[in-house]
Enzyme design. Sequence first.
Site, short mmCIF file in Angstrom:
data_model
loop_
_atom_site.label_atom_id
_atom_site.label_comp_id
_atom_site.label_asym_id
_atom_site.label_seq_id
_atom_site.Cartn_x
_atom_site.Cartn_y
_atom_site.Cartn_z
N LYS A 79 48.17 33.33 20.12
CA LYS A 79 48.39 34.40 18.97
C LYS A 79 48.01 33.73 17.50
CE LYS A 79 50.95 38.14 16.84
NZ LYS A 79 52.10 38.92 16.80
N SER A 106 49.55 43.47 15.86
CA SER A 106 49.07 41.98 15.71
C SER A 106 49.08 41.19 16.88
CB SER A 106 50.02 41.24 14.45
OG SER A 106 51.41 41.09 15.33
N SER A 130 54.27 45.12 18.96
CA SER A 130 52.72 44.69 18.87
C SER A 130 52.17 43.97 19.95
CB SER A 130 52.69 43.64 17.99
OG SER A 130 53.07 42.46 17.95
#
Length: 136
Positions: A79, A106, A130
Amino acid sequence: MGISELTALELGKEIKEKRISVREAVQASLERIHKYEDTVHAYVTLTEEAALAQADEIQKQIDDGILTGPLAGVPMAIKDNICTEGIETTCSSKNPWNTEHVPGGSSGGSCAAVAAGETFFALGSDTGGSIRQPSS
């Protein structure tokens, strides 16, 4: 069954048993990324040359018995809010695999990359849904 259809653990076993090389696994991921990324938009940064160079280095460590874990040599995504040495961290992601929906958080890029078969697993973080929301 092609490499990209294997789970991360299945691929790790294939690598450990020398039926698939780390380079072949990375190349399979890169092929999927090149095939789907214009639609999926899961990646902000792609470190193709570094991934291939690391594949060879990691293969040597596996062959020498240094790396023995079940995921040794398995390509992964990280990520874009997790800092990685020498790679810009921007804390963003684009559209999910289902392009009719928004990422919802995100970690949408991490989820979309796995769903599209562009990687075998991905690191993410979940503070308010998320990961759970785009994954569902």
